[in-house]
Motif scaffolding. Structure first.
Motif, PDB file in Angstrom:
ATOM      1  N   ILE A  61      -2.196 -20.901  -4.099  1.00  2.67           N
ATOM      2  CA  ILE A  61      -2.454 -20.470  -5.627  1.00  2.67           C
ATOM      3  C   ILE A  61      -1.355 -19.046  -6.048  1.00  2.67           C
ATOM      4  O   ILE A  61      -1.662 -18.086  -5.840  1.00  2.67           O
ATOM      5  N   SER A  62      -0.302 -19.421  -6.949  1.00  2.00           N
ATOM      6  CA  SER A  62      -0.389 -18.002  -7.217  1.00  2.00           C
ATOM      7  C   SER A  62      -0.422 -17.337  -8.336  1.00  2.00           C
ATOM      8  O   SER A  62      -1.943 -17.867  -8.771  1.00  2.00           O
ATOM      9  N   PRO A  63      -0.991 -15.892  -7.706  1.00  2.00           N
ATOM     10  CA  PRO A  63      -1.474 -15.023  -8.567  1.00  2.00           C
ATOM     11  C   PRO A  63      -1.515 -14.483  -9.693  1.00  2.00           C
ATOM     12  O   PRO A  63      -2.158 -14.228 -10.802  1.00  2.00           O
ATOM     13  N   LEU A  64      -0.282 -15.418 -10.132  1.00  2.00           N
ATOM     14  CA  LEU A  64       0.713 -14.946 -11.860  1.00  2.00           C
ATOM     15  C   LEU A  64       0.271 -16.415 -12.068  1.00  2.00           C
ATOM     16  O   LEU A  64       0.598 -17.140 -11.801  1.00  2.00           O
ATOM     17  N   THR A  65       0.417 -16.017 -13.661  1.00  2.00           N
ATOM     18  CA  THR A  65       0.337 -17.692 -14.329  1.00  2.00           C
ATOM     19  C   THR A  65       1.998 -17.599 -14.577  1.00  2.00           C
ATOM     20  O   THR A  65       2.408 -16.274 -13.922  1.00  2.00           O
ATOM     21  N   GLU A  66       2.496 -18.513 -14.585  1.00  2.00           N
ATOM     22  CA  GLU A  66       4.081 -18.934 -14.961  1.00  2.00           C
ATOM     23  C   GLU A  66       4.575 -17.705 -16.014  1.00  2.00           C
ATOM     24  O   GLU A  66       6.120 -16.958 -16.584  1.00  2.00           O
ATOM     25  N   GLN A  67       3.977 -17.695 -17.533  1.00  2.00           N
ATOM     26  CA  GLN A  67       3.686 -16.755 -18.175  1.00  2.00           C
ATOM     27  C   GLN A  67       4.018 -15.483 -17.961  1.00  2.00           C
ATOM     28  O   GLN A  67       5.121 -14.418 -18.646  1.00  2.00           O
ATOM     29  N   GLN A  68       3.204 -14.565 -17.135  1.00  2.00           N
ATOM     30  CA  GLN A  68       2.794 -13.448 -16.801  1.00  2.00           C
ATOM     31  C   GLN A  68       4.444 -13.305 -15.535  1.00  2.00           C
ATOM     32  O   GLN A  68       5.491 -12.377 -15.960  1.00  2.00           O
ATOM     33  N   ILE A  69       4.938 -14.167 -14.994  1.00  2.00           N
ATOM     34  CA  ILE A  69       6.295 -14.135 -14.210  1.00  2.00           C
ATOM     35  C   ILE A  69       7.436 -13.783 -14.835  1.00  2.00           C
ATOM     36  O   ILE A  69       8.515 -13.096 -14.690  1.00  2.00           O
ATOM     37  N   ALA A  70       7.095 -14.954 -15.913  1.00  2.00           N
ATOM     38  CA  ALA A  70       8.728 -15.298 -16.833  1.00  2.00           C
ATOM     39  C   ALA A  70       8.698 -12.821 -17.716  1.00  2.00           C
ATOM     40  O   ALA A  70      10.127 -13.509 -17.415  1.00  2.00           O
ATOM     41  N   THR A  85      -6.824  -7.693  -7.059  1.00  2.00           N
ATOM     42  CA  THR A  85      -7.574  -6.729  -5.680  1.00  2.00           C
ATOM     43  C   THR A  85      -6.892  -8.405  -4.913  1.00  2.00           C
ATOM     44  O   THR A  85      -7.164  -9.140  -5.359  1.00  2.00           O
ATOM     45  N   ASP A  86      -7.624  -8.072  -3.819  1.00  2.00           N
ATOM     46  CA  ASP A  86      -8.106  -8.982  -2.671  1.00  2.00           C
ATOM     47  C   ASP A  86      -8.049  -9.987  -2.972  1.00  2.00           C
ATOM     48  O   ASP A  86      -8.125 -11.116  -2.805  1.00  2.00           O
ATOM     49  N   ALA A  87      -9.431 -10.160  -4.320  1.00  2.00           N
ATOM     50  CA  ALA A  87      -9.912 -11.807  -4.533  1.00  2.00           C
ATOM     51  C   ALA A  87      -8.992 -12.356  -5.702  1.00  2.00           C
ATOM     52  O   ALA A  87      -9.773 -13.435  -5.764  1.00  2.00           O
ATOM     53  N   THR A  88      -8.309 -11.996  -6.423  1.00  2.00           N
ATOM     54  CA  THR A  88      -6.877 -12.313  -7.241  1.00  2.00           C
ATOM     55  C   THR A  88      -5.773 -12.350  -6.256  1.00  2.00           C
ATOM     56  O   THR A  88      -4.634 -11.931  -6.672  1.00  2.00           O
ATOM     57  N   CYS A  89      -5.849 -12.065  -5.423  1.00  2.00           N
ATOM     58  CA  CYS A  89      -4.556 -11.743  -4.597  1.00  2.00           C
ATOM     59  C   CYS A  89      -3.749 -11.128  -4.856  1.00  2.00           C
ATOM     60  O   CYS A  89      -2.301 -12.105  -4.393  1.00  2.00           O
ATOM     61  N   ARG A 197      -8.854 -14.705 -13.145  1.00  2.00           N
ATOM     62  CA  ARG A 197      -8.894 -15.894 -12.334  1.00  2.00           C
ATOM     63  C   ARG A 197      -8.116 -16.962 -13.012  1.00  2.00           C
ATOM     64  O   ARG A 197      -7.395 -16.880 -13.806  1.00  2.00           O
ATOM     65  N   ALA A 198      -7.560 -18.129 -11.645  1.00  2.00           N
ATOM     66  CA  ALA A 198      -7.054 -19.295 -12.652  1.00  2.00           C
ATOM     67  C   ALA A 198      -8.045 -19.880 -13.577  1.00  2.00           C
ATOM     68  O   ALA A 198      -9.071 -20.192 -13.603  1.00  2.00           O
ATOM     69  N   THR A 199      -7.458 -20.266 -14.957  1.00  2.00           N
ATOM     70  CA  THR A 199      -8.353 -21.551 -15.486  1.00  2.00           C
ATOM     71  C   THR A 199      -8.355 -22.362 -15.135  1.00  2.00           C
ATOM     72  O   THR A 199      -7.204 -22.756 -14.310  1.00  2.00           O
ATOM     73  N   THR A 228     -16.858 -24.493  -8.450  1.00  2.00           N
ATOM     74  CA  THR A 228     -18.279 -23.492  -7.659  1.00  2.00           C
ATOM     75  C   THR A 228     -16.872 -22.543  -7.714  1.00  2.00           C
ATOM     76  O   THR A 228     -17.753 -21.424  -6.855  1.00  2.00           O
ATOM     77  N   THR A 229     -16.001 -22.570  -7.892  1.00  2.00           N
ATOM     78  CA  THR A 229     -14.705 -21.151  -7.600  1.00  2.00           C
ATOM     79  C   THR A 229     -15.258 -20.165  -8.310  1.00  2.00           C
ATOM     80  O   THR A 229     -13.961 -19.493  -7.940  1.00  2.00           O
ATOM     81  N   GLY A 230     -15.202 -20.569  -9.633  1.00  2.00           N
ATOM     82  CA  GLY A 230     -15.169 -19.506 -10.582  1.00  2.00           C
ATOM     83  C   GLY A 230     -13.365 -18.964 -10.895  1.00  2.00           C
ATOM     84  O   GLY A 230     -13.368 -18.472 -11.987  1.00  2.00           O
ATOM     85  N   GLY A 231     -12.125 -19.612 -10.253  1.00  2.00           N
ATOM     86  CA  GLY A 231     -10.673 -20.213 -10.946  1.00  2.00           C
ATOM     87  C   GLY A 231     -10.838 -18.375  -9.709  1.00  2.00           C
ATOM     88  O   GLY A 231      -9.625 -18.213 -10.007  1.00  2.00           O
ATOM     89  N   TRP A 232     -11.229 -18.046  -8.892  1.00  2.00           N
ATOM     90  CA  TRP A 232     -10.575 -17.135  -8.179  1.00  2.00           C
ATOM     91  C   TRP A 232      -9.752 -16.853  -7.587  1.00  2.00           C
ATOM     92  O   TRP A 232      -9.847 -18.119  -6.349  1.00  2.00           O
ATOM     93  N   PRO A 233      -8.926 -16.773  -7.507  1.00  2.00           N
ATOM     94  CA  PRO A 233      -7.836 -17.574  -6.455  1.00  2.00           C
ATOM     95  C   PRO A 233      -8.100 -17.283  -4.977  1.00  2.00           C
ATOM     96  O   PRO A 233      -8.008 -18.079  -4.509  1.00  2.00           O
ATOM     97  N   MET A 234      -8.833 -16.073  -4.633  1.00  2.00           N
ATOM     98  CA  MET A 234      -9.184 -16.217  -2.893  1.00  2.00           C
ATOM     99  C   MET A 234     -10.065 -17.439  -2.619  1.00  2.00           C
ATOM    100  O   MET A 234     -10.378 -18.476  -1.619  1.00  2.00           O
ATOM    101  N   LEU A 235     -10.755 -17.944  -2.932  1.00  2.00           N
ATOM    102  CA  LEU A 235     -11.674 -19.179  -3.371  1.00  2.00           C
ATOM    103  C   LEU A 235     -10.895 -19.880  -3.687  1.00  2.00           C
ATOM    104  O   LEU A 235     -11.662 -21.160  -2.479  1.00  2.00           O
ATOM    105  N   LEU A 236     -10.121 -20.036  -4.404  1.00  2.00           N
ATOM    106  CA  LEU A 236      -9.592 -21.443  -4.278  1.00  2.00           C
ATOM    107  C   LEU A 236      -8.031 -21.804  -3.174  1.00  2.00           C
ATOM    108  O   LEU A 236      -7.871 -22.692  -1.968  1.00  2.00           O
TER     109      LEU A 236
END
Length: 348
Positions: A61-70, A85-89, A197-199, A228-236
């Motif tokens: 999963i991308s660590p950035l939202t599309e809005q952040q990329i823009a 961090t490593d948890a948010t990749c 974290r991802a929503t 289960t993951t809380g939206g943490w990219p590392m866990l996703l």
């Protein structure tokens, strides 16, 4: 939409830039399954669209939202500081921006990643007028604080020639207190791009176009994954790895839950999220014991007796994506996955 590489301008309006955009809608089977499994409460909104995240190679999963990329690729001379961090990749930020460059090669030049101070300073003022926008990626995580300070000042003072645009994107470890101190001295808040974290909506946009993640197409399976993951990219990303060999969403979520319940699993998450810093342990313990979310002012009042720098610590925890806000309110609390890991196996 033009900045995201989805639309291209024409004299009379806009058009899809590429047929690849259609892939983002998902496979025919995924689209049909989504329509049949539609949850009337699972409706995209303007806010949810801003939280969309693209899949990367390997179904990460991308660590950035599309809005952040823009915002990062907007054509102007700018400095942006990506905190993660490593948890948010944070490691995957360069991969996402390289993907964006490949989607819009006429708008973005190939990424520039200088490895020496001399090369960095040259890149800051180089470029051809009216050429593609340039992204200069500087990974400053290994820099000494003085070097971070110098590099950020150079990004502001060493400007390119007229007609050239470039954005300096500094990658900073959100858990490095010395680096955060440097940032607090001379950066405006709007320069910061904290990885979050991802929503639930971000997870939906990641899952839908990805063949490897069809096991999570059903809304109830996505809700279970989010819980289960809380939206943490590392866990996703770990869930994506498991999906390659396990066709059952409940089985994947159960495996993740059981891993986080162990000392090794909980400690790995806390360490990856930069939450093992001794300076944060006391406030994390107290936050993990709260029964309900509170406003920031109430949290500071409650914690200030035992933690004189409670306000500063809460800012740090926000940057670390460790706090979660109650929708429609200003109340926040320690993110539930982190709270559970801390209560069970946090440092003592």
């Amino acid at each position: 939409m033009v900045g995201l590489g989805i639309l291209a301008t024409e004299r009379d309006g806009w058009r899809l830039r590429s047929s690849n955009v259609l892939r983002l809608l998902g496979t025919p089977d995924a689209i049909e399954e989504e329509l049949h499994a539609h949850d009337p409460n699972d409706v995209p909104t303007r806010l949810s669209i801003s939280q969309a995240r693209r899949p990367l190679a390997g179904a990460r999963i991308s660590p950035l939202t599309e809005q952040q990329i823009a915002g990062l690729v907007r054509r102007d001379n700018a400095l942006r500081i990506v905190l993660g961090t490593d948890a948010t990749c944070l490691d995957d930020v360069t991969t996402v921006l390289a993907d964006q460059q490949q989607r819009t090669p006429s708008d973005l030049a190939p990424l520039i990643q200088p490895t020496t101070l001399h090369a960095y300073r040259q890149a800051l003022s180089a470029g051809k007028a009216r050429g593609p926008h340039r992204l200069i990626i500087s990974d400053m995580r290994a820099f000494k604080p003085d070097a971070v300070d110098t590099a950020l000042r150079d990004a502001v003072t060493r400007q390119p020639a007229s007609g050239v645009t470039r954005c300096v994107i500094a990658l900073i470890d959100a858990g490095n207190r010395d680096h955060l101190e440097v940032l607090s001295r001379h950066t405006a808040e709007d320069l910061l791009v904290p990885l979050q974290r991802a929503t639930a909506d971000g997870i939906r946009s990641w899952v839908t176009p990805t063949d490897a993640l069809t096991v999570f197409n059903a809304p109830e399976n996505r809700r279970s994954l989010y819980a289960t993951t809380g939206g943490w990219p590392m866990l996703l990303n770990r869930a994506a790895d498991l999906a390659a060999t396990r066709p059952s969403a409940p089985d994947i979520c159960r495996t993740l839950h059981d891993t986080l319940a162990t000392r090794a699993g909980a400690s790995a998450l806390l360490e990856a999220a930069a939450l093992t810093d001794p300076a944060l342990q006391g406030i994390l313990h107290d936050l993990s014991e709260l029964d309900e979310p509170l406003s920031e002012d109430d949290l500071v009042d409650l914690l200030a007796t035992e933690h004189p720098d409670a306000a500063g610590a809460l800012v740090t925890l926000h940057h670390l994506a460790a706090l979660t806000e109650t929708p429609g309110t200003a109340d926040s609390a320690l993110e539930s996955t982190i709270a559970a890991a801390w209560r069970a196996h946090g440092p003592r």
